[in-house]
Design a protein around this motif. Structure first.
Motif, PDB file in Angstrom:
ATOM      1  N   PRO A 120      34.618  54.499  38.687  1.00  0.00           N
ATOM      2  CA  PRO A 120      34.217  55.276  37.526  1.00  0.00           C
ATOM      3  C   PRO A 120      32.744  55.109  37.148  1.00  0.00           C
ATOM      4  CG  PRO A 120      36.285  54.125  37.112  1.00  0.00           C
ATOM      5  CD  PRO A 120      35.770  53.649  38.422  1.00  0.00           C
ATOM      6  N   VAL A 121      32.184  53.936  37.385  1.00  0.00           N
ATOM      7  CA  VAL A 121      30.788  53.714  37.003  1.00  0.00           C
ATOM      8  C   VAL A 121      29.862  54.579  37.857  1.00  0.00           C
ATOM      9  CG1 VAL A 121      28.906  52.026  36.884  1.00  0.00           C
ATOM     10  CG2 VAL A 121      31.203  51.396  36.112  1.00  0.00           C
ATOM     11  N   SER A 122      30.038  54.549  39.166  1.00  0.00           N
ATOM     12  CA  SER A 122      29.177  55.356  40.045  1.00  0.00           C
ATOM     13  C   SER A 122      29.354  56.840  39.776  1.00  0.00           C
ATOM     14  CB  SER A 122      29.475  55.060  41.518  1.00  0.00           C
ATOM     15  OG  SER A 122      29.137  53.744  41.829  1.00  0.00           O
ATOM     16  N   ARG A 123      30.592  57.267  39.529  1.00  0.00           N
ATOM     17  CA  ARG A 123      30.857  58.679  39.239  1.00  0.00           C
ATOM     18  C   ARG A 123      30.171  59.113  37.945  1.00  0.00           C
ATOM     19  NH1 ARG A 123      30.586  62.952  38.309  1.00  0.00           N
ATOM     20  NH2 ARG A 123      32.075  64.617  38.241  1.00  0.00           N
ATOM     21  N   ALA A 124      30.294  58.287  36.904  1.00  0.00           N
ATOM     22  CA  ALA A 124      29.658  58.609  35.620  1.00  0.00           C
ATOM     23  C   ALA A 124      28.140  58.582  35.746  1.00  0.00           C
ATOM     24  CB  ALA A 124      30.124  57.625  34.544  1.00  0.00           C
ATOM     25  N   TRP A 125      27.617  57.602  36.471  1.00  0.00           N
ATOM     26  CA  TRP A 125      26.166  57.509  36.648  1.00  0.00           C
ATOM     27  C   TRP A 125      25.649  58.727  37.407  1.00  0.00           C
ATOM     28  CZ3 TRP A 125      22.088  56.342  34.473  1.00  0.00           C
ATOM     29  CH2 TRP A 125      20.892  56.073  35.139  1.00  0.00           C
ATOM     30  N   SER A 126      26.378  59.179  38.397  1.00  0.00           N
ATOM     31  CA  SER A 126      25.998  60.378  39.134  1.00  0.00           C
ATOM     32  C   SER A 126      25.977  61.592  38.207  1.00  0.00           C
ATOM     33  CB  SER A 126      26.983  60.608  40.279  1.00  0.00           C
ATOM     34  OG  SER A 126      26.714  61.821  40.934  1.00  0.00           O
ATOM     35  N   ALA A 127      26.990  61.724  37.349  1.00  0.00           N
ATOM     36  CA  ALA A 127      27.044  62.855  36.416  1.00  0.00           C
ATOM     37  C   ALA A 127      25.875  62.838  35.437  1.00  0.00           C
ATOM     38  CB  ALA A 127      28.366  62.839  35.653  1.00  0.00           C
ATOM     39  N   VAL A 128      25.552  61.657  34.931  1.00  0.00           N
ATOM     40  CA  VAL A 128      24.425  61.547  33.989  1.00  0.00           C
ATOM     41  C   VAL A 128      23.115  61.853  34.694  1.00  0.00           C
ATOM     42  CG1 VAL A 128      23.089  59.907  32.594  1.00  0.00           C
ATOM     43  CG2 VAL A 128      25.580  60.005  32.389  1.00  0.00           C
ATOM     44  N   ARG A 129      22.927  61.310  35.899  1.00  0.00           N
ATOM     45  CA  ARG A 129      21.691  61.598  36.652  1.00  0.00           C
ATOM     46  C   ARG A 129      21.559  63.095  36.899  1.00  0.00           C
ATOM     47  NH1 ARG A 129      23.127  57.941  41.008  1.00  0.00           N
ATOM     48  NH2 ARG A 129      22.635  59.714  42.291  1.00  0.00           N
ATOM     49  N   HIS A 130      22.655  63.741  37.216  1.00  0.00           N
ATOM     50  CA  HIS A 130      22.623  65.183  37.451  1.00  0.00           C
ATOM     51  C   HIS A 130      22.262  65.929  36.162  1.00  0.00           C
ATOM     52  CE1 HIS A 130      23.591  69.061  39.170  1.00  0.00           C
ATOM     53  NE2 HIS A 130      24.333  69.309  38.104  1.00  0.00           N
ATOM     54  N   ARG A 131      22.819  65.486  35.062  1.00  0.00           N
ATOM     55  CA  ARG A 131      22.568  66.168  33.789  1.00  0.00           C
ATOM     56  C   ARG A 131      21.107  66.081  33.363  1.00  0.00           C
ATOM     57  NH1 ARG A 131      24.901  68.564  29.449  1.00  0.00           N
ATOM     58  NH2 ARG A 131      24.071  67.987  27.436  1.00  0.00           N
ATOM     59  N   VAL A 132      20.495  64.910  33.516  1.00  0.00           N
ATOM     60  CA  VAL A 132      19.115  64.753  33.033  1.00  0.00           C
ATOM     61  C   VAL A 132      18.080  65.000  34.132  1.00  0.00           C
ATOM     62  CG1 VAL A 132      19.781  63.232  31.150  1.00  0.00           C
ATOM     63  CG2 VAL A 132      19.081  62.235  33.329  1.00  0.00           C
ATOM     64  N   ARG A 133      18.538  65.026  35.370  1.00  0.00           N
ATOM     65  CA  ARG A 133      17.726  65.321  36.545  1.00  0.00           C
ATOM     66  C   ARG A 133      16.350  64.674  36.519  1.00  0.00           C
ATOM     67  NH1 ARG A 133      20.096  71.000  36.501  1.00  0.00           N
ATOM     68  NH2 ARG A 133      21.968  70.648  37.682  1.00  0.00           N
ATOM     69  N   ARG A 134      15.312  65.467  36.521  1.00  0.00           N
ATOM     70  CA  ARG A 134      13.956  64.936  36.672  1.00  0.00           C
ATOM     71  C   ARG A 134      13.454  64.185  35.444  1.00  0.00           C
ATOM     72  NH1 ARG A 134      13.902  69.958  39.249  1.00  0.00           N
ATOM     73  NH2 ARG A 134      13.556  69.744  41.484  1.00  0.00           N
ATOM     74  N   ASN A 135      14.115  64.320  34.323  1.00  0.00           N
ATOM     75  CA  ASN A 135      13.662  63.675  33.086  1.00  0.00           C
ATOM     76  C   ASN A 135      14.327  62.328  32.828  1.00  0.00           C
ATOM     77  OD1 ASN A 135      12.138  65.986  32.593  1.00  0.00           O
ATOM     78  ND2 ASN A 135      13.851  66.989  31.584  1.00  0.00           N
ATOM     79  N   ILE A 136      14.964  61.774  33.817  1.00  0.00           N
ATOM     80  CA  ILE A 136      15.745  60.554  33.608  1.00  0.00           C
ATOM     81  C   ILE A 136      14.896  59.404  33.057  1.00  0.00           C
ATOM     82  CG2 ILE A 136      15.516  59.603  35.949  1.00  0.00           C
ATOM     83  CD1 ILE A 136      18.583  58.912  35.660  1.00  0.00           C
ATOM     84  N   PHE A 179      23.610  64.529  50.319  1.00  0.00           N
ATOM     85  CA  PHE A 179      23.274  64.953  48.960  1.00  0.00           C
ATOM     86  C   PHE A 179      23.262  63.788  47.976  1.00  0.00           C
ATOM     87  CE2 PHE A 179      25.519  68.776  50.737  1.00  0.00           C
ATOM     88  CZ  PHE A 179      24.371  69.502  50.969  1.00  0.00           C
ATOM     89  N   THR A 180      22.520  62.763  48.279  1.00  0.00           N
ATOM     90  CA  THR A 180      22.514  61.572  47.433  1.00  0.00           C
ATOM     91  C   THR A 180      21.615  61.707  46.209  1.00  0.00           C
ATOM     92  OG1 THR A 180      20.768  60.578  48.752  1.00  0.00           O
ATOM     93  CG2 THR A 180      23.052  60.033  49.341  1.00  0.00           C
ATOM     94  N   GLY A 181      20.682  62.624  46.231  1.00  0.00           N
ATOM     95  CA  GLY A 181      19.784  62.772  45.080  1.00  0.00           C
ATOM     96  C   GLY A 181      18.820  61.608  44.976  1.00  0.00           C
ATOM     97  N   GLN A 182      18.056  61.620  43.897  1.00  0.00           N
ATOM     98  CA  GLN A 182      17.107  60.536  43.683  1.00  0.00           C
ATOM     99  C   GLN A 182      17.858  59.261  43.329  1.00  0.00           C
ATOM    100  OE1 GLN A 182      14.663  62.295  40.560  1.00  0.00           O
ATOM    101  NE2 GLN A 182      12.977  62.299  42.006  1.00  0.00           N
ATOM    102  N   LYS A 183      17.336  58.153  43.806  1.00  0.00           N
ATOM    103  CA  LYS A 183      17.945  56.865  43.518  1.00  0.00           C
ATOM    104  C   LYS A 183      17.355  56.304  42.228  1.00  0.00           C
ATOM    105  CE  LYS A 183      20.500  56.625  47.138  1.00  0.00           C
ATOM    106  NZ  LYS A 183      21.897  56.838  47.009  1.00  0.00           N
ATOM    107  N   HIS A 184      18.225  55.975  41.308  1.00  0.00           N
ATOM    108  CA  HIS A 184      17.850  55.301  40.076  1.00  0.00           C
ATOM    109  C   HIS A 184      18.906  54.227  39.844  1.00  0.00           C
ATOM    110  CE1 HIS A 184      14.718  58.077  38.730  1.00  0.00           C
ATOM    111  NE2 HIS A 184      15.490  59.040  39.172  1.00  0.00           N
ATOM    112  N   PRO A 185      18.480  52.993  39.601  1.00  0.00           N
ATOM    113  CA  PRO A 185      19.476  51.946  39.371  1.00  0.00           C
ATOM    114  C   PRO A 185      20.244  52.179  38.069  1.00  0.00           C
ATOM    115  CG  PRO A 185      17.268  51.133  38.931  1.00  0.00           C
ATOM    116  CD  PRO A 185      17.113  52.517  39.505  1.00  0.00           C
ATOM    117  N   VAL A 186      21.466  51.722  38.042  1.00  0.00           N
ATOM    118  CA  VAL A 186      22.274  51.809  36.831  1.00  0.00           C
ATOM    119  C   VAL A 186      21.634  50.910  35.778  1.00  0.00           C
ATOM    120  CG1 VAL A 186      24.548  51.352  35.837  1.00  0.00           C
ATOM    121  CG2 VAL A 186      24.361  52.241  38.168  1.00  0.00           C
TER     122      VAL A 186
END
Length: 142
Positions: free
Chosen positions: A1-17, A96-103
């Motif tokens: 659940p943590v990785s899934r939620a983190w992926s969803a949040v990263r997708h939502r905020v995209r470049r402005n993370i 399709f891993t997207g940008q890497k940002h640590p949790v």
């Protein structure tokens, strides 16, 4: 659940993370929509009502990709010979891993607080020990 939620949040905020602090990111992650998508037990129940479900874990892709693919092919009734030729490193390759940002700190705890019952339900449904999903600092807390 943590990785899934983190992926969803990263997708939502995209470049402005980088403009969000850890608290704001955690607030995004505990919204109903993100929590619902990370609730594997509920998803398995819904899909199981409509289809014969085979549960395969991401962990299995990493640890035994060829066996996992054989199990999947057998479950859906297709010939495994084509896939038998693919080397494990190809099967493990992320797409399709997207940008890497640590949790961020505190993020995992906020998610895990919402998903403990879900994790226990998935463990019961699959007969698998998913304690690593609960441990901050592990490489894969799906």
């Amino acid at each position: 659940p943590v990785s899934r939620a983190w992926s969803a949040v990263r997708h939502r905020v995209r470049r402005n993370i980088d403009e969000f602090d850890a608290t704001a990111l955690a607030r995004l992650a505990v919204r109903d929509k993100v929590i619902a998508r990370s609730n594997y037990a509920a998803t398995l129940a819904r899909w199981g009502d409509a289809f014969p479900v085979k549960v395969l874990l991401y962990d299995d892709i990493q640890s035994r990709p060829a066996r996992m693919l054989d199990d999947l092919c057998e479950h859906i009734g297709i010939d495994t010979r084509f896939y038998a030729k693919l080397p494990d490193d190809i099967l493990r390759e992320a797409v399709f891993t997207g940008q890497k940002h640590p949790v961020p700190p505190g993020f995992a705890d906020a998610i895990l607080a919402k998903h403990e019952a879900d994790i226990r339900a998935v463990e019961a449904a699959t007969g698998r020990d998913l304690s690593h999903w609960r441990c901050p600092g592990t490489s894969d807390r799906r």
